[in-house]
Write an enzyme that holds these catalytic residues in place. Structure first.
Site, PDB file in Angstrom:
ATOM      1  N   ASN A 210      13.815  -2.215  -6.082  1.00  0.00           N
ATOM      2  CA  ASN A 210      13.205  -3.066  -7.096  1.00  0.00           C
ATOM      3  C   ASN A 210      13.943  -3.054  -8.383  1.00  0.00           C
ATOM      4  O   ASN A 210      14.983  -2.188  -8.311  1.00  0.00           O
ATOM      5  CB  ASN A 210      11.543  -2.900  -7.481  1.00  0.00           C
ATOM      6  CG  ASN A 210      11.643  -1.449  -7.904  1.00  0.00           C
ATOM      7  OD1 ASN A 210      12.122  -1.034  -8.837  1.00  0.00           O
ATOM      8  ND2 ASN A 210      10.891  -0.615  -7.038  1.00  0.00           N
ATOM      9  N   ASP A 279       6.155   0.192  -2.700  1.00  0.00           N
ATOM     10  CA  ASP A 279       4.872   0.224  -1.758  1.00  0.00           C
ATOM     11  C   ASP A 279       5.058   0.092  -0.624  1.00  0.00           C
ATOM     12  O   ASP A 279       4.150   0.436   0.182  1.00  0.00           O
ATOM     13  CB  ASP A 279       3.881  -1.023  -2.342  1.00  0.00           C
ATOM     14  CG  ASP A 279       3.759  -0.920  -3.876  1.00  0.00           C
ATOM     15  OD1 ASP A 279       3.333   0.133  -4.116  1.00  0.00           O
ATOM     16  OD2 ASP A 279       3.565  -1.928  -4.556  1.00  0.00           O
ATOM     17  N   ASP A 306       1.546   6.228  -2.193  1.00  0.00           N
ATOM     18  CA  ASP A 306       1.278   5.870  -3.356  1.00  0.00           C
ATOM     19  C   ASP A 306       1.227   7.440  -4.125  1.00  0.00           C
ATOM     20  O   ASP A 306       0.331   8.234  -3.940  1.00  0.00           O
ATOM     21  CB  ASP A 306      -0.094   5.488  -3.675  1.00  0.00           C
ATOM     22  CG  ASP A 306      -0.426   4.992  -5.005  1.00  0.00           C
ATOM     23  OD1 ASP A 306      -0.105   5.829  -6.213  1.00  0.00           O
ATOM     24  OD2 ASP A 306      -0.460   3.823  -5.574  1.00  0.00           O
ATOM     25  N   PHE A 323       1.328   3.729 -15.353  1.00  0.00           N
ATOM     26  CA  PHE A 323       1.953   2.524 -15.887  1.00  0.00           C
ATOM     27  C   PHE A 323       1.332   1.323 -15.229  1.00  0.00           C
ATOM     28  O   PHE A 323       1.468   1.497 -13.921  1.00  0.00           O
ATOM     29  CB  PHE A 323       3.301   2.658 -15.898  1.00  0.00           C
ATOM     30  CG  PHE A 323       3.857   3.244 -17.230  1.00  0.00           C
ATOM     31  CD1 PHE A 323       4.031   4.433 -17.207  1.00  0.00           C
ATOM     32  CD2 PHE A 323       4.270   2.669 -18.348  1.00  0.00           C
ATOM     33  CE1 PHE A 323       4.664   5.421 -18.259  1.00  0.00           C
ATOM     34  CE2 PHE A 323       4.889   3.208 -19.344  1.00  0.00           C
ATOM     35  CZ  PHE A 323       5.002   4.780 -19.437  1.00  0.00           C
ATOM     36  N   LYS A 337      -6.361  -0.454 -12.058  1.00  0.00           N
ATOM     37  CA  LYS A 337      -5.699   0.733 -11.678  1.00  0.00           C
ATOM     38  C   LYS A 337      -6.035   2.068 -12.282  1.00  0.00           C
ATOM     39  O   LYS A 337      -6.000   3.172 -11.450  1.00  0.00           O
ATOM     40  CB  LYS A 337      -4.057   0.386 -11.809  1.00  0.00           C
ATOM     41  CG  LYS A 337      -3.579  -0.540 -11.135  1.00  0.00           C
ATOM     42  CD  LYS A 337      -2.081  -0.884 -11.268  1.00  0.00           C
ATOM     43  CE  LYS A 337      -1.811  -2.278 -10.656  1.00  0.00           C
ATOM     44  NZ  LYS A 337      -0.693  -2.826 -10.863  1.00  0.00           N
TER      45      LYS A 337
HETATM   46  N1  CTP Z   1       2.770   4.126  -8.177  1.00  0.00           N
HETATM   47  C1  CTP Z   1       2.959   5.339  -7.459  1.00  0.00           C
HETATM   48  N2  CTP Z   1       3.254   5.253  -6.030  1.00  0.00           N
HETATM   49  C2  CTP Z   1       3.156   3.931  -5.616  1.00  0.00           C
HETATM   50  C3  CTP Z   1       2.948   2.590  -6.369  1.00  0.00           C
HETATM   51  C4  CTP Z   1       2.597   2.816  -7.698  1.00  0.00           C
HETATM   52  O1  CTP Z   1       3.007   6.240  -8.020  1.00  0.00           O
HETATM   53  N3  CTP Z   1       3.614   3.842  -4.211  1.00  0.00           N
HETATM   54  C5  CTP Z   1       2.329   4.275  -9.655  1.00  0.00           C
HETATM   55  C6  CTP Z   1       3.340   3.725 -10.682  1.00  0.00           C
HETATM   56  O2  CTP Z   1       4.178   4.731 -10.941  1.00  0.00           O
HETATM   57  C7  CTP Z   1       2.447   3.144 -11.841  1.00  0.00           C
HETATM   58  C8  CTP Z   1       0.983   3.012 -11.096  1.00  0.00           C
HETATM   59  O3  CTP Z   1       0.938   3.654  -9.761  1.00  0.00           O
HETATM   60  O4  CTP Z   1       2.050   4.507 -12.699  1.00  0.00           O
HETATM   61  C9  CTP Z   1       0.780   1.460 -10.952  1.00  0.00           C
HETATM   62  O5  CTP Z   1       1.888   0.819 -10.287  1.00  0.00           O
HETATM   63  P1  CTP Z   1       2.096  -0.343  -9.862  1.00  0.00           P
HETATM   64  O6  CTP Z   1       3.301  -0.689  -9.376  1.00  0.00           O
HETATM   65  O7  CTP Z   1       1.899  -1.354 -11.284  1.00  0.00           O
HETATM   66  O8  CTP Z   1       0.745  -0.732  -8.954  1.00  0.00           O
HETATM   67  P2  CTP Z   1       0.374  -0.539  -7.595  1.00  0.00           P
HETATM   68  O9  CTP Z   1      -0.558   0.551  -7.598  1.00  0.00           O
HETATM   69  O10 CTP Z   1       1.508  -0.402  -6.771  1.00  0.00           O
HETATM   70  O11 CTP Z   1      -0.496  -1.949  -7.390  1.00  0.00           O
HETATM   71  P3  CTP Z   1       0.276  -3.349  -7.121  1.00  0.00           P
HETATM   72  O12 CTP Z   1       1.500  -3.338  -6.869  1.00  0.00           O
HETATM   73  O13 CTP Z   1      -0.424  -3.937  -5.893  1.00  0.00           O
HETATM   74  O14 CTP Z   1       0.274  -4.139  -8.529  1.00  0.00           O
END
Ligand code: CTP
Length: 416
Positions: A210, A279, A306, A323, A337
């Protein structure tokens, strides 16, 4: 928070860098510390005990079986006396003995008997440092919370050039008494920060990733270090220099990031999850390069772990800061979240349309449970990170969380 170390037990082991250790005694004393020197047998081949006695103003301990010295202050009392044990130089042999729990001389015995923080400044020939045995021993000690300062890279006493030089005494003293360290709001705490993107392999030459630049996470790591914390930065692939005094661990995939976070969070107090973790990952990674055989192609994806949610489900999680980078409904998504991942705080920002990733400036809104909210106005990522760290320190204090993370799972790891 632990207080600024005032009583430092300086262990000196037998390497040529021991000639710099009397200077280290002086540097530590300039910071107001009392320094008790304990020398190994090998160290006495390089420098005399008299030199250390002259600079430290205290009689030097060299022997576990010295009846007179033991009667004055026994080795267990010595272990209790120290606020911090610093071993500089730490030879490969001493590192090996400490890693394996030997108590066959005074210094090793005191290190086993102490509850104080142990800091090592390794110094050895570059091949000895690179040797798998040394690296495994260093890892064992790090996993137990021992802090490593250095070694640095450069010309060595043996004439070779590489990693293995002891840090300079001023650098070691500065690390122990960081400029803002004692006064810093995170002094005495261990903080783990993740930063950057992850890469999920599709085949040997391709990956899913990303747009994360890692800038915000690196700025947060720097700000936490400036605030006096011991900081480990778990970083996805980015080209940013490591902030001074921060330990960097490089990873690629979400799975590797999770393992590195678990391992480095042991004994940790705060976890700041700034990485843009994938993800999804390829359901099956192709062993060979995929050939273009048809006009369209389907890639089957599976959920990646996650990282933040997994840590939050462990027994006694540390103080958790997430974040949320959102393209719309920032507040609603961030709050979802915050509760969904059971966080202590979340920092939300809008991304896309010229905002967020790969920019040097940003703005954040910070939320915490029970309606807490703080706006941090648009500014450079470093200035923003410093403000964020102040809020984290405030909330950490208010939370009364003095939990030490052990990495034990309450529920299956890897669920998302
Ligand atoms: N995060 C993580 N591991 C993942 C996805 C997210 O540790 N596989 C953590 C990120 O570092 C951040 C938080 O979770 O602190 C939220 O990440 P974000 O990408 O905004 O949200 P997601 O939980 O992935 O949800 P979505 O992509 O559906 O918005």
């Amino acid at each position: 928070m632990s207080p600024q170390p005032r009583k430092i037990l300086l262990g000196v082991t037998g390497g040529i860098a021991a000639y710099k250790s009397p200077d280290l005694v002086r540097r530590l004393m300039e910071h107001g510390a009392e320094v008790q020197v304990v020398m190994s047998r090998g160290a006495q081949q390089f420098v005399t005990a008299l030199t250390f006695q002259a600079v430290s103003g205290r009689s030097v301990r060299t022997d576990l079986w010295d009846e007179a010295a033991e009667a004055a202050m026994g080795h267990i009392e010595l272990a209790r006396w120290a606020d911090e044990i610093v071993v500089a130089p730490a030879t490969a042999e001493f590192i090996a003995r400490l890693a394996h729990g030997f108590a066959d001389d005074l210094l090793a015995t005191v290190c086993l008997a102490t509850t104080a923080r142990i800091t090592l400044a390794p110094a050895m020939n570059r091949q000895m440092w690179a040797n798998a045995a040394t690296q495994a021993n260093v890892q064992i000690l790090k996993d137990r919370g021992v802090r490593m300062l250095g070694p640095a890279s450069g010309e060595q006493a043996c004439g070779e050039v590489g990693v293995g030089r002891m840090l300079e005494p001023t650098q070691i003293a500065d690390e122990i008494f960081t400029t803002r360290g004692a006064a810093g709001p995170l002094h005495g705490l261990k903080v783990v920060v993740t930063a950057g993107p992850t890469r999920e392999a599709i085949d040997p030459v391709r990956f899913i990733s990303n747009r994360s630049s890692g800038k915000m996470g690196y700025a947060v790591a720097q700000a936490a270090r400036e605030a006096g914390a011991e900081v480990v930065l778990i970083s996805g692939p980015v080209q940013i220099p490591t902030p001074r005094g921060v330990e960097r661990v490089e990873v690629e995939s979400a799975e590797e990031m999770l393992e590195a976070v678990r391992r480095n969070l042991v004994g940790g107090d705060i976890f700041i999850s700034a990485a843009a973790v994938s993800d999804y990952r390829a359901h099956q990674v192709a062993g060979e390069k995929i050939k273009k055989t048809s006009d369209t192609m389907n890639l089957s994806l599976a959920r990646a772990p996650d990282v933040l949610a997994t840590i939050s489900r462990c027994e006694s999680p540390p103080f958790l800061v997430g974040f949320a980078a959102e393209t719309e409904h920032v507040e609603r998504n961030a709050l979802a979240k915050l509760t969904g991942k059971n966080l202590d705080m979340i920092a939300a920002n809008k991304v896309g349309a010229g905002l967020g990733f790969d920019k040097d400036e940003n703005a954040l809104t910070v939320y915490w449970p029970n309606g807490g909210k703080r706006e941090l106005a648009f500014t450079s990522k470093l200035a923003l990170a410093r403000q964020l760290v102040e809020v984290i320190a405030e909330r950490y204090q208010a939370s009364n969380k003095t939990r030490t993370f052990t990495a034990k799972s309450k529920s299956p790891a890897h669920a998302s």
